[in-house]
Design a protein around this motif. Structure first.
Motif, mmCIF file in Angstrom:
data_model
loop_
_atom_site.group_PDB
_atom_site.id
_atom_site.type_symbol
_atom_site.label_atom_id
_atom_site.label_comp_id
_atom_site.label_asym_id
_atom_site.label_seq_id
_atom_site.Cartn_x
_atom_site.Cartn_y
_atom_site.Cartn_z
ATOM 1 N N SER A 83 0.824 -1.202 0.000
ATOM 2 C CA SER A 83 0.000 0.000 0.000
ATOM 3 C C SER A 83 0.859 1.253 0.000
ATOM 4 O O SER A 83 0.547 2.245 -0.664
ATOM 5 N N ASP A 98 -5.626 -1.075 -4.810
ATOM 6 C CA ASP A 98 -5.059 -1.639 -3.588
ATOM 7 C C ASP A 98 -6.044 -2.611 -2.952
ATOM 8 O O ASP A 98 -6.992 -2.206 -2.310
ATOM 9 N N GLU A 99 -5.818 -3.870 -3.160
ATOM 10 C CA GLU A 99 -6.685 -4.938 -2.656
ATOM 11 C C GLU A 99 -8.161 -4.627 -2.922
ATOM 12 O O GLU A 99 -8.964 -4.539 -2.003
HETATM 13 MG MG LIG Z 1 -2.171 -2.702 2.372
#
Ligand SMILES: [Mg+2]
Ligand SMILES: Nc1ncnc2c1ncn2[C@@H]1O[C@H](COP(=O)(O)OP(=O)(O)O)[C@@H](O)[C@H]1O
Lengths: 330, 327
Positions: free
Chosen positions: B51, B182-183
């Motif tokens: 991240s 991000d995810e």
């Molecule tokens: Mg993360």
């Protein structure tokens, strides 16, 4: 939504009944109304006659019932001091207090919100730190001391603003307003600021705390990631999220302001309900005291209920019922 | 073979967190490219710095974190040292972002239409009516049924999966050339994760956008990405074409990562979890950060830091699986 409304109204009615009971107890048991109303030379016959006329010979429950029914009709009896109807007396004074509170509320929002936003988004700047420091002072300084200080500075020394009274007022039906005359507006400034100072710091700190918290949320991070400009992020996105608590607190504080106006009104000899109450206390004018208690509580409870309902209107998540079925609200 | 200039080039990027007495190194000389139209998967355990890499690229690193070295280039132009306003204009317009949690990514008190139109108008010279038309078009593209009425709804009126579709529409609103996701499916119900991944992949292909897809799901990477970078303790320890890395992982950590995923069983004799856990930033071991957890660790691994090899499938390891030790 309807169930919520009914529940809130029942709640409010319960609170009002409790307050009425308290006021009734004061009215009935703080001093003997008969003694207070007649002079010392009155005969026993006269006393008994008045006792019957006031209904004081009946059971306490019946008396309380009568008291509540009368109060609902706006009948709080006759002032001991000047033999006028208490309700009329208070209603006459209400506009003065209300305008003072209105001005104070307006000032607290107009000054408190921008200061709160500023001190949150420029947290580390010197100005923001200074604002924080001054706000601590503002909270800890009693408002009567500040009021007297203001009178000394702006009325006595500089002679810019009047030290007492409402100035000239204009009658609009039963309402009297000081907002329409220059002297009326001038007279509002000092008491308005005095009454609002605590409120300004309150709003400012609330907005600051809420803004700082909101700025850490994911939806602000995502808004930043989309390249929205700072002003949109701060005012459109973050501040919007802070407004609900501000609405709530401001609404609730109006009740407090009406109660605390008592001190400001005394300092500035402002002819409002608070001053009337203070004078009533000096003369042990029980009906006026009881009526003030009930009316101020009524305002309090009404505001509380309104704030709850506004809350439900402002927050789309609480509007769910109204939105069901895909209908777009408003 | 000519190598065209990559869309995004991250060169020796280091990020630190300033604490009272030291600066904790959270990203340690991270380098990678993303070419136009390419999907780069980034995997690694939680806390590896995935991240943080994305955050640094979009310029949203907040104190106490800061870039302490290296550079980030978009289309050959440095963007890591841009003034805040220039960087802001870039976000959403050139680089879009999608975060993990669709439930918290949208403003709860603005309709999705308001949020879309606002974003569109920040980046594109459209009036209210045209922006609304484009917003509707985006909602259609991300597969929101009944977009004409749904556009005026608030986020809480949508399910998690639908909200993530809205988030994707928002990320695409300014026609960015690069999306950092991000995810994007981690917070979603397992049953709709694949849908969202497929949607994201298809849309980015249609819009010609490259993607940096952060996930800890090797399965998603295998199906979606062109290349994959494996991160560990703030470094990229293996990077290469997705086939090569998933079929023949070279770093013991990557091998462990594959082996820990049942569907990805590599020809490893045992299916095992990697023992231990990733070090904290203030306790990153000397040498190779993975050495305490590595069954092949030697004396050299405990003292000398291996660098990521150049080449199509590079590894940062003194004893890579399948030989060809470098250094
Ligand atoms: Mg993360
Ligand atoms: N604000 C912060 N202060 C200190 N350390 C942080 C902060 N944010 C992230 N970190 C650290 O940076 C490292 C990388 O985090 P992150 O990029 O979020 O990992 P992930 O790979 O799970 O996305 C972690 O060790 C984390 O503890």
């Amino acid at each position: 939504m309807l169930a919520f409304l009914v529940k809130r109204l029942l709640n409010a009615a319960g609170v009002m009944l409790a307050v009425a009971f308290l006021a009734f107890m004061i009215f009935r048991f703080v001093g003997d109304p008969v003694e207070l109303m007649l002079n010392e030379q009155a005969s026993q016959a006269q006393r008994d006659e008045l006792r019957v006329r006031l209904g004081l010979d009946r059971s306490v429950l019946v008396q309380f019932g009568t008291f509540v029914l009368n109060a609902i009709r706006g009948d709080f009896g006759i002032s001991y001091r000047n033999q006028q109807e208490v309700f009329t007396l208070i209603v006459e004074r209400f506009p003065a207090t209300f305008e003072l509170v209105l001005v104070a509320t307006f000032l607290s929002l107009a000054i408190g919100i921008p200061l709160g936003v500023y001190s949150a988004i420029r947290r580390r700047s010197f100005a923001a730190q200074a604002i924080q420091f001054v706000s601590v002072l503002g909270v800890s300084l009693p408002s009567f001391a500040l009021g007297i200080l203001f009178i000394l500075l702006f009325s006595v020394t500089l002679q810019w603003l009047p030290a007492f009274g409402r100035g000239e007022t204009v009658a609009l039906g039963w309402w009297t307003t000081g907002l329409l005359t220059p002297s009326g507006r001038l007279a509002l400034i000092l008491p308005g600021i005095t009454l609002s100072l605590f409120q300004i710091t309150l709003v400012m700190r609330l907005v600051r705390a809420e803004m700082l918290e909101t700025m850490r949320t994911e939806f602000i991070r995502f808004a930043r990631a989309r390249g929205l400009p700072d002003h949109a992020i701060h005012f459109r996105h973050a501040l919007r999220n802070c407004l609900m608590p501000v609405i709530t607190v401001t609404g609730l504080q109006i009740g407090n302001l009406i109660a605390f106006a008592l001190v400001t009104e005394t300092v500035f000899q402002w002819p409002g309900m608070g001053l009337l109450f203070v004078q009533a206390v000096t003369f042990v004018d029980i009906p006026v005291m009881a009526a003030y208690l009930i009316i101020v509580s009524f305002i309090f409870v009404t505001l509380n209920t309104l704030v709850d309902l506004t809350y439900a209107l402002v927050d789309p998540r609480l509007r769910q019922d109204a939105m069901a079925g895909g209908a777009h609200g408003r | 073979m000519t190598t065209p200039e990559p869309l995004l080039a991250v060169r020796e990027l280091s990020v630190v967190f300033d604490t009272r007495d030291t600066a904790l190194l959270a990203l340690d000389h991270v380098s990678f490219d993303i070419r136009a139209g390419e999907i780069l998967g980034v995997v690694g355990e939680s806390g590896a710095g995935k991240s943080l890499t994305g955050t640094a690229i979009i310029g949203l690193l907040d104190a106490p974190g800061r870039i302490s070295g290296g550079e980030i280039l978009l289309d050959g132009q440095r963007i890591d040292n841009l003034p805040p306003e220039a960087m802001r204009a870039l976000r959403g317009r050139c680089i879009g972002a999608i975060f993990q949690d669709p439930l918290t990514s949208l403003h709860p008190m603005l309709t999705i239409g308001d949020q879309l139109i606002e974003t569109i108008r920040v980046h594109l010279p459209l009036d209210q009516v045209a922006a609304r038309r484009r917003a509707l078009d985006l909602l259609h593209q991300v597969g929101i049924p009944g977009a004409e009425t749904r556009i005026d709804h608030y986020p809480h009126q949508f399910s998690g999966g639908m909200r993530q579709r809205v988030v994707i529409a928002l990320a695409l609103a300014g026609e960015p050339k690069l999306i950092i996701a991000d995810e994007p499916t981690t917070a979603l119900d397992v049953s709709i994760q694949a849908q969202i991944t497929t949607l994201l992949k298809g849309l980015c292909r249609d819009h010609g956008a490259s993607v940096m897809l952060v996930t800890h799901d090797m399965g998603v990477i295998a199906e979606t990405a062109d290349r994959v970078a494996v991160m560990y303790a703030g470094r990229i320890i293996e990077m290469g074409p997705v086939q090569a890395v998933t079929r023949a992982p070279r770093h013991p950590y990557t091998r462990g990562l594959m082996a820990s995923i049942p569907s990805m069983q590599v020809r490893s004799s045992t299916l095992h979890q990697i023992e231990g856990s990733m070090p904290r930033l203030n306790a990153i071991p000397a040498g190779c950060a993975f050495n305490p957890r590595c069954e092949w660790a030697s004396a050299r691994c405990r003292t000398e830091k291996p660098m990521l090899e150049a080449g199509a499938h590079g590894v940062a390891c003194w004893h890579p699986v399948g030989g060809s030790a470098h250094g």
